[in-house]
Write a protein that holds these residues in place. Structure first.
Motif, mmCIF file in Angstrom:
data_model
loop_
_atom_site.group_PDB
_atom_site.id
_atom_site.type_symbol
_atom_site.label_atom_id
_atom_site.label_comp_id
_atom_site.label_asym_id
_atom_site.label_seq_id
_atom_site.Cartn_x
_atom_site.Cartn_y
_atom_site.Cartn_z
ATOM 1 N N MET A 1 14.666 -3.580 0.402
ATOM 2 C CA MET A 1 13.277 -3.196 0.118
ATOM 3 C C MET A 1 12.761 -2.086 1.027
ATOM 4 N N TRP A 2 13.562 -1.669 1.967
ATOM 5 C CA TRP A 2 13.120 -0.676 2.954
ATOM 6 C C TRP A 2 12.575 0.590 2.309
ATOM 7 N N ARG A 3 13.321 1.115 1.347
ATOM 8 C CA ARG A 3 12.890 2.395 0.772
ATOM 9 C C ARG A 3 11.612 2.260 -0.052
ATOM 10 N N TYR A 4 11.349 1.055 -0.580
ATOM 11 C CA TYR A 4 10.090 0.855 -1.303
ATOM 12 C C TYR A 4 8.932 0.694 -0.328
ATOM 13 N N TRP A 5 9.197 -0.030 0.732
ATOM 14 C CA TRP A 5 8.184 -0.193 1.768
ATOM 15 C C TRP A 5 7.721 1.145 2.320
ATOM 16 N N ARG A 6 8.713 1.964 2.655
ATOM 17 C CA ARG A 6 8.411 3.227 3.320
ATOM 18 C C ARG A 6 7.515 4.142 2.504
ATOM 19 N N THR A 7 7.581 4.017 1.172
ATOM 20 C CA THR A 7 6.940 5.007 0.322
ATOM 21 C C THR A 7 5.707 4.467 -0.407
ATOM 22 N N LEU A 8 5.202 3.323 0.020
ATOM 23 C CA LEU A 8 4.016 2.763 -0.633
ATOM 24 C C LEU A 8 2.846 3.749 -0.567
ATOM 25 N N PRO A 9 1.967 3.737 -1.576
ATOM 26 C CA PRO A 9 0.831 4.660 -1.533
ATOM 27 C C PRO A 9 -0.179 4.213 -0.473
ATOM 28 N N PRO A 10 -0.768 5.169 0.253
ATOM 29 C CA PRO A 10 -1.812 4.809 1.225
ATOM 30 C C PRO A 10 -3.088 4.355 0.504
ATOM 31 N N ALA A 11 -3.963 3.702 1.250
ATOM 32 C CA ALA A 11 -5.238 3.239 0.692
ATOM 33 C C ALA A 11 -5.951 4.382 -0.013
ATOM 34 N N GLY A 12 -6.533 4.074 -1.159
ATOM 35 C CA GLY A 12 -7.319 5.072 -1.875
ATOM 36 C C GLY A 12 -6.512 6.001 -2.764
ATOM 37 N N GLU A 13 -5.204 5.793 -2.818
ATOM 38 C CA GLU A 13 -4.380 6.699 -3.622
ATOM 39 C C GLU A 13 -3.643 5.943 -4.728
ATOM 40 N N LEU A 14 -2.984 6.738 -5.562
ATOM 41 C CA LEU A 14 -2.199 6.190 -6.662
ATOM 42 C C LEU A 14 -0.718 6.402 -6.387
ATOM 43 N N GLY A 15 0.084 5.407 -6.721
ATOM 44 C CA GLY A 15 1.523 5.582 -6.620
ATOM 45 C C GLY A 15 2.160 5.359 -7.979
#
Lengths: 483, 483
Positions: free
Chosen positions: A83-97
């Protein structure tokens, strides 16, 4: 002819109306300091996953879209926990991923190819559910979209319209599958959606036959998700059935153990040499080491850490003091800043205080909600499990001193120029909450001492004794892991 | 016997005294919001580079030490610009960095092995001097230490005391060199220290024969460096001989160019298809693309960018809007946050505003000192040169509109729900400084339009015209680069 022209006009108007709403809502979303929307776009090849993303790139402010595409892991992604690569790239607050080929892709691919059993697949889906619950708890609305084409439609698109394919960006993440293979993917997908459709994040099946309707539908879904996040700030989920510890682990420690100076010097030399040897072990190159040091203020964490780091090659070592999160970190789920610091193969990371702060200082001082620290035990266990399953040797130390010893050390610190800086007003404040910390500590030991990552409670009334103990435990664990 | 015991006692006292001072000073250093100390430890094998680091790990608060060791580049480091890995790992403000095998190691190694000429080596030393001047300008005190052993000493250590070597961490970055090879390294090192000893950062030769004296000496040097940073905050270095632009580049633009809708649709289809084809070119996998969009407010950057990103695979694309720096970024040199966003091989990065903000908005609004924006032109040129030399295709667009057109668009924005959010008070404020921006723009074009990364000034009075121009220039540049 006239009809089709009217249709096209109407579609354009619909598209424009949706775009306005999306753009305005994206703008509102940006003001959030907590919470975001993450959209998983999955589905058949040729269903237009890339075109969907392109529509959003056309509609929205590109600067706050975080699109990631995940194929089978390569390079460092392959060697880190799944799950590391998914964790690293999560969208920051207020944004869309937007994630193309999310955490579902690899298990589904492997199942379809017969590389994993249904049981293994089901277990992986359980892990995913835990992860998604965490995202949800952290204020991330997760939207899971499955683009659906019938077999015939897929065949038609694939055969008849090469120009369309050329115009689109190829997203053939499934590779060149035969019809029979597709049948297997479909079966797997059915199982997957059954197992992982939750109240918070159900799978949404979107017909992909008509690109206009497809994009309008997904646009609406994303719009609703953004509005939901804006209008209903994330509410902490109560944790049911959480139980405080049944034992007083600290009370069982023998604080009287002492090591005379001569013997200490001799043992120090012995264990440090042992540690240097072990770090040269060829098998360590494929493992990694993560040390977590927690303990009361003035328990001697820094000194114990230095006796270890003296033996380590600075090229493979990082010591992290856990400080207040940076503003980037604050916009991410709690564990993100620790995920970004886990060791790569052949490396050592030492945490001088750690993510356990959540269930210690943050709990005691009321920096987080009750439900937040209560759910943290499970989240931490899952985090650690992923690390240890991936070959990280994780060793956790609690250095324990008595209240009286702490007072003595605080007074010594006040008098010493070298140590004065270590003592703050906060330390004196913390001291007043000693019983609360004892309670928190016992809960922590009870809930996070797992078989692969047990807590080692080290009586540290005598610093020499504590240093040798940590070195010894570390060496023995390394020995067992490597030999 | 008695003497040696006294000696040992005295040494211990000296060591302890130094440690106290170092620790206190490190604590003071941490309060700085600007400036840090970076120590390069170089020198012969067996001179004890790793032991020096270990001494600092013993003396100082490990949590604020940033030790990095650089061998010959591998993996992604090999494919990124040479200085990328050093940029990425610079110590944040208020902290200490130690680099083992710094940017000097690779050129020196290659020179010693006869893999590069003296001329090439000298040119690389020049690049390094520019980089070090930048660090200095950014408030980083750079300490360059060369650990020195005579041949005999090296031989002795290597032959006679294997136990010592075993106890230390091997740092044989030079590999198994023969005596003749060492002679070449020494010659190269002599040339290197001659070429790169500057007033701000001279090479300091430290005898490494006696480990105690060696560590005491280096400890003193680091102590002085920290004190210097604490007591004398970095003063901007005046830039001599900076010249404003001699031409008005904007005035030469033809704003009357227009594209009728039909023709636009046709051309858009043509160039977007061309771009899609080019992005599939097998050679692109070994190149990368960086697009910089600058322009007046409301010049149409977003629209032009979207016409490009529509053709790109979202998996290899990032669009960065340049926002205010995060607190992590604020503790780093200005260009750090752009270095961390440069494209890897096969990837595309689009900057919607960029590092040019330094010489545009920051200059005009007075957010940085005159000397800061004046030196930025040279720093940016060097940054871009490193990118283009490494195979990045860098294309820079300025979208130009007239003052009247901007006013018209602002008014349209006020009326449009989709675009309203784009208009802020700041935009109206900026408008009042139109002549200042024109001046800054002309200076920027004059000073940063280089052969490998020229500015493209695009009249954007007609959005359709501007979009087709940017697409066309991009396609033509890609074509030239790839074919």
């Amino acid at each position: 002819m006239g009809n089709s022209k009217d249709d096209s006009k109407q579609r354009k108007a619909e598209r424009e109306a949706l775009r306005e709403e999306l753009l305005e809502t994206q703008f509102e979303l940006r003001s959030l300091e907590h919470g975001s929307v993450l959209v998983l776009i999955s589905g058949n090849d040729f269903a237009g996953k890339a075109e969907v993303i392109h529509s959003f790139y056309e509609w929205l402010d590109n600067r706050y879209l975080n699109t990631r595409a995940f194929g089978m892991p390569k390079g460092v992604d392959k060697r880190m926990p799944r799950m590391w690569r998914y964790w690293r790239t999560l969208p920051p607050a207020g944004e869309l991923g937007f994630y193309l080929g999310s955490w579902y892709h690899q298990p589904l691919m492997k199942l379809s190819r017969g590389q994993i059993s249904i049981n293994r697949f089901t277990a992986q889906m359980q892990d995913i559910l835990h992860f998604e619950r965490l995202l949800n708890d952290e204020g991330i609305i997760l939207v899971k979209i499955w683009l659906h084409l019938t077999d015939d439609e897929r065949g038609t698109r694939q055969r008849v319209d090469p120009s369309l394919l050329k115009q689109t960006v190829a997203m053939r993440e499934w590779g060149d599958f035969s019809a029979a293979d597709y049948e297997k993917v479909r079966e797997g997908a059915r199982l997957m959606t059954e197992l992982t459709s939750t109240n918070e994040s159900p799978w949404i099946r979107v017909p992909a036959t008509d690109p206009h309707l497809r994009d309008q539908r997904i646009g609406q879904i994303v719009l609703e998700a953004m509005r939901q996040r804006i209008n209903t700030p994330p509410v902490p989920r109560p944790v049911y059935g959480w139980q405080p510890a049944q034992r007083d682990y600290l009370a069982q420690l023998d604080y009287s153990q002492k090591l005379p100076k001569d013997e200490y010097q001799q043992q120090l030399l012995h264990w440090q040499n042992r540690l240097r040897d072990l770090m040269q072990h060829p098998r360590f190159a494929r493992r990694s080491l993560m040390l977590v040091f927690e303990g009361s203020d003035a328990a001697g964490k820094g000194g114990a850490i230095r006796r270890i780091t003296q033996c380590l090659d600075p090229r493979i070592l990082r010591v992290h003091g856990t400080r207040a999160p940076s503003d980037e970190e604050r916009r991410m789920p709690y564990l993100w800043r620790f995920w970004r610091r886990i060791p790569a193969d052949g490396n050592v990371v030492v945490f001088d205080r750690s993510y356990y702060g959540r269930v210690l200082v943050e709990r005691v001082e009321g920096f987080c909600a009750e439900s937040e620290w209560q759910r943290a035990y499970g989240e931490i266990n899952e985090f650690e499990q992923q690390l240890t399953e991936n070959g990280t040797l994780l060793i956790k130390f609690w250095l324990a001193i008595t209240e009286e010893e702490q007072l003595k050390r605080f007074k010594e610190r006040e008098a010493s120029p070298v140590k004065r800086y270590k003592l703050t007003e906060e330390d004196w404040r913390n001291r007043k909450r000693w019983p609360d910390y004892v309670e928190a500590l016992n809960d922590m030991v009870e809930h996070t001492s797992t078989r692969s990552a047990p807590w080692h409670l080290i009586p540290a009334e005598d610093k020499r004794h504590a240093r040798i103990q940590t070195l010894r435990i570390l060496c023995e664990a390394l020995e067992e892991a490597l030999e």
